[in-house]
Design a protein around this motif. Structure first.
Motif, short mmCIF file in Angstrom:
data_model
loop_
_atom_site.label_atom_id
_atom_site.label_comp_id
_atom_site.label_asym_id
_atom_site.label_seq_id
_atom_site.Cartn_x
_atom_site.Cartn_y
_atom_site.Cartn_z
N UNK A 75 0.83 -1.21 0.00
CA UNK A 75 0.00 0.00 0.00
C UNK A 75 0.87 1.26 0.00
N UNK A 76 1.99 1.20 0.68
CA UNK A 76 2.89 2.34 0.65
C UNK A 76 3.46 2.53 -0.76
N UNK A 77 3.77 1.43 -1.40
CA UNK A 77 4.26 1.48 -2.78
C UNK A 77 3.20 2.09 -3.69
N UNK A 78 1.98 1.58 -3.60
CA UNK A 78 0.90 2.13 -4.44
C UNK A 78 0.65 3.60 -4.09
N UNK A 79 0.74 3.89 -2.81
CA UNK A 79 0.54 5.28 -2.37
C UNK A 79 1.52 6.22 -3.05
N UNK A 84 -1.89 7.65 -3.82
CA UNK A 84 -2.97 7.18 -2.93
C UNK A 84 -2.60 7.39 -1.46
N UNK A 85 -1.51 8.10 -1.25
CA UNK A 85 -1.09 8.40 0.11
C UNK A 85 -0.77 9.88 0.18
N UNK B 92 14.73 -0.65 -1.36
CA UNK B 92 14.01 -0.08 -0.22
C UNK B 92 12.75 -0.87 0.11
N UNK B 93 11.97 -1.17 -0.93
CA UNK B 93 10.73 -1.92 -0.68
C UNK B 93 11.02 -3.35 -0.27
N UNK B 94 12.07 -3.91 -0.81
CA UNK B 94 12.40 -5.28 -0.42
C UNK B 94 12.84 -5.33 1.04
#
Lengths: 237, 237
Positions: A75-79, A84-85, B92-94
């Motif tokens: 969700x943070x990625x999509x945000x 979306x954030x 970072x996301x990983x």
């Protein structure tokens, strides 16, 4: 190219927090295990594990060979990729914090029906589940709802941050949906003290993307294979 | 001005993942509940709850009136502010995903000794804990360790990402420490298949900041009030 979302094909579960955000925002995705089957997901996960950076468990979102797992992280990625954030730093970390607290509720909810043996059946742990449910209903759930009610109340409008929805709003919507399905009697009592949370819930339910999604067959019904499970014996006023 | 870290003053618990990253990086902080007492933490949390954005639970990190809660979120914040995380987006996301999987293990570990009543004592749920421990030891723990071993193995050196430590490395160090304390017999068996994870663990233990910290009285000993608890009856080969 649409995103590939991989999650168990017959339940809402943790994947639903991702589905809802995608649907609310009108982002194209393929719900891959529903179109290709759960075996395809197992094969996809095994292939991704090869480089040492695969997901530990679904849900995960993939695009161009890159995959992001863990609901709060997705969700943070999509945000960040799709606005979306919130953009401001303090809001971003606060929303991520709230999402992680939602994840904590979801883990505790799962523990209610699987307290002693996560990999076995509910039927193999019913007395233990009854005990776990009582404490969750009486002590944990009111504490969590008080926290989320305060969060819903502090925004300037019906949303958590500013005057538009973010992934935190769709996640709180789903949390309320799940809790109502799992604990209808207990929620009836507790909702009396949650007017701001219910207003937020109604606002998310009214978003065009969410409204269309909930009416579609893409929205799976709740059932007793998911995370939120309705066992009447675990509910209470 | 140093950061204010607020966490229970007598246990390592979830706060230790934050303490370790701060210590490894040499970032100044006050471990406030240790210097001012647990009552001061309760008062601080209550005050922060007033604006609807307070932490649900410790640990949290505060600076200039702004607080960040949830371990994975705090570490991501420190990672970005102090260069303790990777800069590239995929890394970072990983890393955030891996940290959230560590958080999942920690929650399952807590559930082992508190399966049916999170708010009661271990003594009130010993038979249930024995059952939860058996499944954790036999099914969940090997699965998690296999996952983290693969993560440790994919880096170009002893670290998870590139040629320097990040908060993910200090967190894996702490996970190994906690698991060794809680399940010494089981870990002895399973560690045979985790050479890369042990190499990473040794590398973190050798960081000057970590070495100094572990020898200081700032490092609390493990005990049976924390998250990782050694109850011999819950261990097994």
């Amino acid at each position: 190219m649409p995103y590939e979302l991989w999650y168990w094909p017959t339940i809402q579960g943790r994947g639903e927090f991702v589905r809802l955000a995608l649907e609310a925002a009108g982002i194209e995705y393929e719900d891959c295990a529903r179109t290709r089957g759960a075996d395809a997901m197992m094969a996809d996960m095994a292939a991704r594990a090869g480089n040492g950076r695969g997901p530990f468990a679904p849900p995960y979102l993939a695009l161009d060979g890159h995959a992001v797992a863990q609901v709060a992280n997705i969700l943070q990625f999509l945000g960040q990729q799709h606005d979306l954030g919130p953009s401001n730093l303090a809001d971003r970390y606060w929303l991520a914090q709230l999402q992680l607290t939602i994840a904590d509720v979801v883990a505790e909810v799962h523990n209610v029906h699987h307290p002693v043996a996560m990999m076995d059946y509910y039927d193999d742990q019913k007395p233990e589940a009854a005990r776990a449910a009582a404490q969750f209903r009486d002590e944990r759930l009111p504490k969590f709802l008080t926290h989320f009610e305060a969060a819903a109340r502090q925004g300037p409008a019906e949303w958590l941050v500013d005057h538009r929805w973010t992934y935190g709003d769709t996640s709180l919507f789903q949390l309320v949906e799940g809790l109502r399905y799992m604990f209808p009697r207990r929620m009836k009592t507790l909702e009396a003290d949650c007017p701001a949370l219910l207003r937020l819930h109604a606002a998310v339910g009214g978003l065009p993307g969410v409204r269309a999604y909930l009416k579609s067959d893409r929205r799976l019904p709740f059932n007793t294979d998911g995370i939120f499970r309705h066992y009447p014996e675990l509910d209470g006023e």
